[in-house]
Write a protein that holds these residues in place. Sequence first.
Motif, PDB file in Angstrom:
ATOM      1  N   LYS A 346       0.683  -1.195   0.345  1.00  0.00           N
ATOM      2  CA  LYS A 346       0.449  -0.501  -0.073  1.00  0.00           C
ATOM      3  C   LYS A 346       1.209   1.093  -0.272  1.00  0.00           C
ATOM      4  O   LYS A 346       0.407   2.089  -0.861  1.00  0.00           O
ATOM      5  CB  LYS A 346      -1.361   0.203   1.435  1.00  0.00           C
ATOM      6  CG  LYS A 346      -2.267  -0.972   0.814  1.00  0.00           C
ATOM      7  CD  LYS A 346      -2.795  -1.039   2.441  1.00  0.00           C
ATOM      8  CE  LYS A 346      -4.155  -1.681   1.955  1.00  0.00           C
ATOM      9  NZ  LYS A 346      -4.976  -2.331   2.293  1.00  0.00           N
ATOM     10  N   ALA A 349       2.257   1.582  -3.201  1.00  0.00           N
ATOM     11  CA  ALA A 349       1.165   2.374  -4.160  1.00  0.00           C
ATOM     12  C   ALA A 349       0.706   3.920  -3.956  1.00  0.00           C
ATOM     13  O   ALA A 349       0.492   4.245  -4.550  1.00  0.00           O
ATOM     14  CB  ALA A 349      -0.423   1.274  -4.031  1.00  0.00           C
ATOM     15  N   ARG A 350       1.193   4.063  -3.050  1.00  0.00           N
ATOM     16  CA  ARG A 350       0.512   5.601  -2.189  1.00  0.00           C
ATOM     17  C   ARG A 350       1.896   6.643  -3.266  1.00  0.00           C
ATOM     18  O   ARG A 350       1.571   7.709  -3.613  1.00  0.00           O
ATOM     19  CB  ARG A 350       0.883   5.855  -0.900  1.00  0.00           C
ATOM     20  CG  ARG A 350      -0.548   6.856  -0.258  1.00  0.00           C
ATOM     21  CD  ARG A 350      -0.596   6.615   0.748  1.00  0.00           C
ATOM     22  NE  ARG A 350      -1.445   5.672   1.395  1.00  0.00           N
ATOM     23  CZ  ARG A 350      -1.521   5.458   2.335  1.00  0.00           C
ATOM     24  NH1 ARG A 350      -0.045   5.834   3.532  1.00  0.00           N
ATOM     25  NH2 ARG A 350      -1.867   3.728   3.028  1.00  0.00           N
ATOM     26  N   SER A 352       3.612   5.607  -6.081  1.00  0.00           N
ATOM     27  CA  SER A 352       3.369   5.664  -6.861  1.00  0.00           C
ATOM     28  C   SER A 352       2.528   6.892  -7.586  1.00  0.00           C
ATOM     29  O   SER A 352       2.282   7.469  -8.976  1.00  0.00           O
ATOM     30  CB  SER A 352       2.398   4.549  -7.779  1.00  0.00           C
ATOM     31  OG  SER A 352       3.757   3.587  -7.531  1.00  0.00           O
ATOM     32  N   SER A 353       1.825   6.610  -6.650  1.00  0.00           N
ATOM     33  CA  SER A 353       0.396   7.804  -6.762  1.00  0.00           C
ATOM     34  C   SER A 353       0.480   9.349  -6.795  1.00  0.00           C
ATOM     35  O   SER A 353       0.246   9.973  -7.323  1.00  0.00           O
ATOM     36  CB  SER A 353      -0.783   7.179  -6.367  1.00  0.00           C
ATOM     37  OG  SER A 353      -1.407   8.273  -5.462  1.00  0.00           O
ATOM     38  N   ILE A 354       1.051   9.576  -5.525  1.00  0.00           N
ATOM     39  CA  ILE A 354       1.623  10.903  -5.371  1.00  0.00           C
ATOM     40  C   ILE A 354       2.845  11.345  -6.849  1.00  0.00           C
ATOM     41  O   ILE A 354       3.084  12.143  -7.035  1.00  0.00           O
ATOM     42  CB  ILE A 354       2.503  10.663  -4.267  1.00  0.00           C
ATOM     43  CG1 ILE A 354       2.026  10.522  -3.383  1.00  0.00           C
ATOM     44  CG2 ILE A 354       3.712  12.222  -3.815  1.00  0.00           C
ATOM     45  CD1 ILE A 354       2.458  10.220  -1.438  1.00  0.00           C
ATOM     46  N   GLN A 356       2.777  10.580  -9.430  1.00  0.00           N
ATOM     47  CA  GLN A 356       1.069  10.296 -11.436  1.00  0.00           C
ATOM     48  C   GLN A 356       2.444   8.900 -11.636  1.00  0.00           C
ATOM     49  O   GLN A 356       2.193   9.580 -12.649  1.00  0.00           O
ATOM     50  CB  GLN A 356       1.491  11.353 -11.248  1.00  0.00           C
ATOM     51  CG  GLN A 356       0.954  12.354 -10.049  1.00  0.00           C
ATOM     52  CD  GLN A 356      -0.236  13.785 -10.614  1.00  0.00           C
ATOM     53  OE1 GLN A 356       0.698  13.901 -12.187  1.00  0.00           O
ATOM     54  NE2 GLN A 356      -0.769  14.491 -10.549  1.00  0.00           N
ATOM     55  N   ASN A 358       1.404   6.185 -12.274  1.00  0.00           N
ATOM     56  CA  ASN A 358       0.360   5.572 -13.075  1.00  0.00           C
ATOM     57  C   ASN A 358      -0.017   5.881 -14.275  1.00  0.00           C
ATOM     58  O   ASN A 358      -0.419   5.512 -15.245  1.00  0.00           O
ATOM     59  CB  ASN A 358      -0.896   5.719 -12.100  1.00  0.00           C
ATOM     60  CG  ASN A 358      -0.489   4.939 -10.550  1.00  0.00           C
ATOM     61  OD1 ASN A 358       0.950   4.044 -10.819  1.00  0.00           O
ATOM     62  ND2 ASN A 358      -1.501   5.158  -9.572  1.00  0.00           N
ATOM     63  N   LYS A 359       0.164   7.477 -14.473  1.00  0.00           N
ATOM     64  CA  LYS A 359       0.094   8.084 -15.111  1.00  0.00           C
ATOM     65  C   LYS A 359       1.010   7.736 -16.656  1.00  0.00           C
ATOM     66  O   LYS A 359       0.346   7.699 -18.104  1.00  0.00           O
ATOM     67  CB  LYS A 359       0.126   9.958 -15.878  1.00  0.00           C
ATOM     68  CG  LYS A 359      -1.308  10.011 -14.675  1.00  0.00           C
ATOM     69  CD  LYS A 359      -1.242  11.921 -14.371  1.00  0.00           C
ATOM     70  CE  LYS A 359      -1.821  12.509 -13.427  1.00  0.00           C
ATOM     71  NZ  LYS A 359      -2.178  13.905 -13.624  1.00  0.00           N
ATOM     72  N   PRO A 361       2.289   4.634 -17.590  1.00  0.00           N
ATOM     73  CA  PRO A 361       2.387   2.699 -16.889  1.00  0.00           C
ATOM     74  C   PRO A 361       3.857   1.821 -17.452  1.00  0.00           C
ATOM     75  O   PRO A 361       4.235   1.275 -16.990  1.00  0.00           O
ATOM     76  CB  PRO A 361       0.932   2.580 -17.755  1.00  0.00           C
ATOM     77  CG  PRO A 361       0.830   3.357 -19.321  1.00  0.00           C
ATOM     78  CD  PRO A 361       1.199   4.367 -18.299  1.00  0.00           C
ATOM     79  N   LEU A 364       6.910   2.891 -15.355  1.00  0.00           N
ATOM     80  CA  LEU A 364       6.458   2.390 -14.451  1.00  0.00           C
ATOM     81  C   LEU A 364       6.754   0.749 -14.265  1.00  0.00           C
ATOM     82  O   LEU A 364       7.329   0.397 -13.629  1.00  0.00           O
ATOM     83  CB  LEU A 364       5.228   2.553 -13.585  1.00  0.00           C
ATOM     84  CG  LEU A 364       4.211   1.866 -12.337  1.00  0.00           C
ATOM     85  CD1 LEU A 364       5.265   2.642 -11.488  1.00  0.00           C
ATOM     86  CD2 LEU A 364       3.093   1.858 -12.191  1.00  0.00           C
TER      87      LEU A 364
END
Lengths: 474, 313
Positions: A346, A349-350, A352-354, A356, A358-359, A361, A364
């Motif tokens: 978790k 994942a957080r 990665s989203s901070i 960004q 995930n935008k 891929p 990533l």
Amino acid sequence: MLFNSVHFFFFFLIVTSFYFISPHKYRWFILLLASCYFYMAFVPMYILILAFTIVVDYFAGIFLEKAGSKKKKFLILSLVVNIGILAVFKYYNFINENISLLLSNFGVNNPIPYLKILLPIGLSFHTFQAMSYTIEVYRGNQKAERNFGIYALYVMFYPQLVAGPIERPQNILHQFYEKKTLNYEDVAAGLKLMLWGFFQKLVIADRLSIYVDAAYNNPQNHSGITLLLASVFFAFQIYCDFAGYSNIALGVARVMGFRLMVNFKRPYFATSISEFWRRWHISLSSWFTDYLYIPLGGNRVSVPRWYFNLFFVFLVSGLWHGANWTFIIWGAINGLYLIFSIIFKKPIARISSILQLNKFPKLLTVIQIFITFFLAVFAWTFFRANSITDASLIIKKIFTFKGPLFAEDPFLIMYSIIGISILLIREFFLEFYPGISLLNNKNVVIRYATYTGIIMLILMIGVFDGGQFIYFQF
Amino acid sequence: MKEFYKIFTKLIIVLLVVFIADRLFGGLIQKIYFNQKEISQYFKITYSIEKMDAPIVIFGSSRAYHHYISNEFQKEFNMPSYNVGRGGNFMFYQEALLKSILKRYTPDIIILDILPNEFSDKGNIDYDRLSVLLPYYKKHPEIRSIVNLKSPFEKYKSYSETYRFNSLLLPSISGWLDIHKRSQRDTLQGFLPLHGSLKMELKENKSTQPDILDTNKVNAFKTFITLCKQKGIEVYVFISPSYSLNEETNTTVKFASDFTRNAGYYFQSYLEDTTFLNNNSLFKDQLHLNIDGAELYTKKVIQIIKSHRAAKQ
């Protein structure tokens, strides 16, 4: 007999020819005879150990099936014999050495004598294969084999006898009864697998081993940069050595119409350690999953117990590889990787989203592949190092990242990079563009040019004085 | 049967294409290999085998290569001298080189430098190193029996033009384009000086393993000496200095000394020479003298040869 020897070339030609010329009812016997010869080419006497376990497991299988509620006793008997032989030949001296070390701390001499024995080649592989048979019969997933010769062949089938893939009875036993005909598709697919296996072994693994051995056998005199390069090289060396062997094994079997388990699926393109273990030495990973991890409760237990199960399985996997603390630590590191990847799933994942990520891929994926690769490289350091002291020194030096690069023979590094590049390009396409393949190209010119190119590369830059396959020692 | 013919035909086609590619690639590498510039390491082998005609020839491994200053021999004896020494190549290589040289001409003086464990059984390593002679396998039948020691299949493998130049593509291109390491540029008539000095203390080099001789290596040495004797060449066998306390009585030293002396030749070991053992500044590493050490050592060797020749006259 090594796959990368001229002897094997003739052996393969003769055995395959006899196999197809002979009537179907004698074929298993020809394969069994060939397998005995193949095994005896290493240390002839050790076939007696193999014969003993085959006899025990053959009868254990039959009694297991007949025993009804008492079948557990026969399973235990079979497991005790198999693990017992493994323990004596592989772990006795290691345990004794540690007892001596422990006792010496109290000023006591260890009275237990050391054994002067050599480890029978591929013992861990055929022991695990034999154990999978009795366990599957016990579980009722496999009928006990009545034909002693066929059962012996299940354990001894020469392509996978000394370094796997560790087969399951459900996959291979029935194939020995099937009438195989000489088939162009099988022969072509088999020879292509063998060709690529030889490329991996001769062009990449054996070339890299020269640099790796020079650095790892003398870490005191090498810089951090050299040791880092050697560690990266070792990651590819061990992969190409073992996957090369597996490909040759799969190819040899395929030429005769047998389909063995795929053992590697581009492990260095894994995006996490758990994925890495689904792509690396698949036959062993799935063995441990089926026969150890799941019986321990797998992940259907409390969280701490789940972590324990993961850690324990990898510790045993490390021990399976060799009777040395370096292997045990390598297993422990991999176990910890998996535990931490669950704990930090978790938070990662957080992050990665901070960021960004995930935008993006693809970016990533690249980052994940690199992180997984370098985690694997870190663990491999213990696997390859001659001792824990050496491994610690190597890691310490790598992190200081100082000193000159050892490049006594710059061509060695160049050849190594050429080999790794070809491997990575091929695997990149197989991974992300599976439709594009040179070896299986529909255009006959491209296909033939690829065969020729690989053979020429083997002749030009393959190492023909290379040693044995690393995994034979296990 | 239809499947068999299909497989057979396709295999023949692949083999034919590979055969043609092998001739083409092998031919190309061969061309590049034999056209390397003078300074390259592989040029030295070709030159030693095919062209060199110096009356004084120094044979040996890296210890010969870095210890015997060819120019000094030339000055003192007033005849050309060449050092054919090559790192990592031992008695088999010396035998092969001698056979090739004797096919063309007969040197006046041969100096052979051997290791204190030159004939010891070291497994496959010294046999594997014979691959350095593979490019000459076809052109030089005199070395074939030596290369064949590598493996019983070497003569069959050598049918491949490319295999004979295995791993030589990049070094050959580098030698052909004249891209070399700076150190190699210092080569003087086959001699390569080493710079820098050793900082460690003297250590004992005692092997716990029994020194078992490799019969093939012993035979190579015997052949070397016998061939020289037959051709009337003056031979001097030396074990040059090492910065470690070796046992003078080991099996190799004893055998080499006895055989050489019985053949009527001069043998001298410098393993216990205190001029070198007491002076680590003369060494680059434990096994190799630096330029200062090489100068001092070459003078000693010249002196020995001079006095030996004078005594004979």
